[in-house]
Motif scaffolding. Structure first.
Motif, PDB file in Angstrom:
ATOM      1  N   SER A 204       3.915   6.111  -5.079  1.00 61.08           N
ATOM      2  CA  SER A 204       4.027   6.255  -6.537  1.00 61.08           C
ATOM      3  C   SER A 204       2.988   7.244  -7.072  1.00 61.08           C
ATOM      4  O   SER A 204       3.295   8.101  -7.913  1.00 61.08           O
ATOM      5  CB  SER A 204       3.848   4.890  -7.211  1.00 61.08           C
ATOM      6  N   VAL A 205       1.756   7.146  -6.561  1.00 55.60           N
ATOM      7  CA  VAL A 205       0.697   8.048  -7.021  1.00 55.60           C
ATOM      8  C   VAL A 205       0.971   9.483  -6.581  1.00 55.60           C
ATOM      9  O   VAL A 205       0.822  10.435  -7.368  1.00 55.60           O
ATOM     10  CB  VAL A 205      -0.674   7.571  -6.491  1.00 55.60           C
TER      11      VAL A 205
ATOM     12  N   ARG B 265       0.824  -1.216   0.000  1.00 62.78           N
ATOM     13  CA  ARG B 265       0.000   0.000   0.000  1.00 62.78           C
ATOM     14  C   ARG B 265       0.853   1.260   0.000  1.00 62.78           C
ATOM     15  O   ARG B 265       0.517   2.251  -0.664  1.00 62.78           O
ATOM     16  CB  ARG B 265      -0.929  -0.022   1.206  1.00 62.78           C
TER      17      ARG B 265
ATOM     18  N   SER C  14       9.576  -0.655  -3.369  1.00 59.00           N
ATOM     19  CA  SER C  14       9.531  -1.463  -4.588  1.00 59.00           C
ATOM     20  C   SER C  14      10.525  -2.623  -4.509  1.00 59.00           C
ATOM     21  O   SER C  14      10.212  -3.749  -4.919  1.00 59.00           O
ATOM     22  CB  SER C  14       9.850  -0.587  -5.803  1.00 59.00           C
TER      23      SER C  14
ATOM     24  N   VAL D 234       1.470   5.163 -13.656  1.00 61.58           N
ATOM     25  CA  VAL D 234       1.404   4.836 -12.227  1.00 61.58           C
ATOM     26  C   VAL D 234       0.028   4.288 -11.857  1.00 61.58           C
ATOM     27  O   VAL D 234      -0.090   3.282 -11.141  1.00 61.58           O
ATOM     28  CB  VAL D 234       1.737   6.076 -11.372  1.00 61.58           C
ATOM     29  N   ILE D 235      -1.023   4.939 -12.326  1.00 59.62           N
ATOM     30  CA  ILE D 235      -2.382   4.492 -12.009  1.00 59.62           C
ATOM     31  C   ILE D 235      -2.632   3.093 -12.571  1.00 59.62           C
ATOM     32  O   ILE D 235      -3.241   2.233 -11.915  1.00 59.62           O
ATOM     33  CB  ILE D 235      -3.414   5.497 -12.544  1.00 59.62           C
TER      34      ILE D 235
ATOM     35  N   ILE E  45       2.261   1.797  -3.573  1.00 57.36           N
ATOM     36  CA  ILE E  45       1.253   2.365  -4.474  1.00 57.36           C
ATOM     37  C   ILE E  45       0.978   3.825  -4.121  1.00 57.36           C
ATOM     38  O   ILE E  45       0.947   4.702  -5.003  1.00 57.36           O
ATOM     39  CB  ILE E  45      -0.041   1.533  -4.408  1.00 57.36           C
ATOM     40  N   GLY E  46       0.785   4.109  -2.836  1.00 56.41           N
ATOM     41  CA  GLY E  46       0.491   5.484  -2.430  1.00 56.41           C
ATOM     42  C   GLY E  46       1.607   6.442  -2.764  1.00 56.41           C
ATOM     43  O   GLY E  46       1.361   7.549  -3.283  1.00 56.41           O
TER      44      GLY E  46
ATOM     45  N   ALA F 218      -0.728   0.607 -10.383  1.00 59.38           N
ATOM     46  CA  ALA F 218      -1.396   0.461  -9.096  1.00 59.38           C
ATOM     47  C   ALA F 218      -2.632  -0.423  -9.216  1.00 59.38           C
ATOM     48  O   ALA F 218      -2.877  -1.302  -8.379  1.00 59.38           O
ATOM     49  CB  ALA F 218      -1.779   1.831  -8.548  1.00 59.38           C
TER      50      ALA F 218
ATOM     51  N   ARG G 159      -3.200  -4.104  -7.382  1.00 60.09           N
ATOM     52  CA  ARG G 159      -4.349  -4.345  -6.507  1.00 60.09           C
ATOM     53  C   ARG G 159      -5.127  -5.582  -6.967  1.00 60.09           C
ATOM     54  O   ARG G 159      -5.629  -6.346  -6.150  1.00 60.09           O
ATOM     55  CB  ARG G 159      -5.281  -3.136  -6.503  1.00 60.09           C
TER      56      ARG G 159
ATOM     57  N   SER H 149       8.978   5.167  -2.663  1.00 54.03           N
ATOM     58  CA  SER H 149       8.549   4.226  -3.694  1.00 54.03           C
ATOM     59  C   SER H 149       9.668   3.282  -4.091  1.00 54.03           C
ATOM     60  O   SER H 149       9.459   2.067  -4.236  1.00 54.03           O
ATOM     61  CB  SER H 149       8.045   4.996  -4.918  1.00 54.03           C
TER      62      SER H 149
END
Length: 422
Positions: free
Chosen positions: A297-298, A291, A338, A397-398, A294-295, A401, A405, A334
């Protein structure tokens, strides 16, 4: 005492070498702007510097195996000293430095850096054994050296460009590599006996990559959904980020009116963000790695997406610096998460090949992204090109992610990975 002194010299050598790399970040682009006046030239030179990382690939490890770790590092430093030294001294009798001269010099320096990087990564576990300390502590010391160079390098480069012309800045750049080579030789001499002992007792096996078939390792990496998603996502994000980077310098200089010192200050602020992110990432719990990755990176991509909105003047400088700071805090977090995330998704013996795939994707995509950024800058102008690059990065990125997920709970992955995507 001599062993600790040798370790300090190797640490100092890494700082000097990384400082040289950071000086090039501003010195070479401003040299091109001063000598050629082409907005697109920066992208092609940036590509030439990183393309050797992809072309050499595993062959850089073969160079280290043939020459030895210390000899490879010293020869790489001397090569870069010679290349940049010739770049700024040869044209003294012939006039301006040509685009092709900078292109060839960057390609040669990139080839030396690829071999130096392989040797440097091989040295760290051996040095840890020679010093009798935990490997993570040794890695942390070298990370500090690189982060300090990242902080000081751009600001120093900006000052040198203003005071000494870009040629003078590159001359200083060349001297940092010479200093690094001297420090490596002196440090290795003090550590020679301990280094030999560390290798002899098997603390590290540089030939480990040759013991397992490449095809078998790559098959396991491909079977791991987590690893495959991260590799593809990294390639896409690096392509977009590299395109944005080469355009960013032109955008800041031509659109926002920032000179070398101001732009160097922006990169120094970015370095502070990277250092903060590296410190913060130490407290990420194992159960939250997915999590947080992902967070972060966004958040990093979203911060970068704000850069094209900057306007000329002080407000634009502050906006650019703020975006870079936030993006680099998130970027450090990130990167650290990673590594943990992707390495949990494959067997231990496949880690080296997984990291090789990540490295090849990163550096190869930097070259491709740099060319794309140069073409966009020429075709659409700096602001539009930067907008396209940062939006592409955010989309990548999206997409990554979302894929993580969806597949993070796959039974094909290890239990440790599953718990990171509750």
């Amino acid at each position: 005492m001599s062993v600790r002194r040798g370790g300090d010299l190797i640490w100092s050598a890494r700082f000097a070498s990384q400082l040289g790399n950071e000086l090039s970040v501003l010195a070479v682009p401003f040299l091109l702007l001063a000598e050629s006046g082409s907005d697109g030239a920066i992208g092609f030179v940036y590509a030439a510097e990183y393309l050797p990382f992809l072309l050499l690939g595993f062959h850089a490890g073969s160079v280290v195996a043939r020459l030895g770790i210390v000899r490879t590092m010293v020869l790489a430093d001397l090569a870069r000293f010679g290349v940049f030294g010739l770049l700024v001294t040869a044209p003294l009798t012939s006039g301006a430095i040509t685009f092709w001269a900078v292109l060839v010099a960057s390609a040669l320096a990139g080839s030396a850096s690829a071999c130096d990087g392989a040797a440097y990564r091989s040295l760290q576990p051996i040095l840890s054994g020679a010093l009798g300390e935990r490997a993570v502590r040794t890695y942390a010391r070298f990370e500090v050296a690189q982060t300090l160079a990242m902080l000081l390098g751009p600001l120093l480069a900006g000052a040198l460009v203003e005071l000494m012309h870009p040629r003078g800045a590159i001359a200083v750049d060349a001297l940092t590599f010479l200093l690094s080579g001297i420090l490596v030789l002196r440090g290795a001499r003090l550590l020679r006996q301990r280094l030999s002992l560390a290798v002899a007792i098997g603390r590290v096996a540089p030939q480990a990559l040759e013991r397992i078939p490449l095809r078998e390792c790559m098959a396991e990496v491909r079977r791991s959904r987590i690893a495959s998603i991260i590799i593809l996502g990294t390639a896409a994000m690096t392509t977009a980020a590299s395109a944005g980077y080469v355009v960013l310098i032109v955008f800041a200089n031509r659109v926002l009116g920032l000179e070398a010192v101001a732009l160097g200050s922006v990169f120094t602020v970015a370095g502070c963000g990277a250092l903060l992110g590296a410190v913060v990432s130490r407290w990420v719990g194992d159960a939250h790695v997915g999590r947080v990755f992902i967070g972060a990176s966004v958040v990093g991509a979203a911060a970068s997406a704000a850069m094209p909105l900057a306007a000329p003047g002080l407000a634009g400088f502050l906006a650019l610096a703020g975006a870079q700071f936030v993006a680099n805090v998130a970027g450090s977090v990130s990167r650290v998460t990673s590594i943990d995330l992707r390495q949990r998704s494959v067997s231990t013996w496949a880690h080296a090949y997984l990291e090789a795939a990540i490295g090849a994707a990163q550096y190869g995509m930097r070259a491709i992204g740099a060319v794309a950024g140069a073409v966009l800058a020429i075709a659409t102008g700096p602001r539009t090109a930067l907008t396209i690059a940062v939006v592409a990065n955010l989309v990548a990125v999206i997409a990554m992610a979302g894929a993580l997920r969806r597949h993070g709970r796959s039974p094909a992955e290890s239990a440790g990975v599953e718990t990171m995507f509750p």
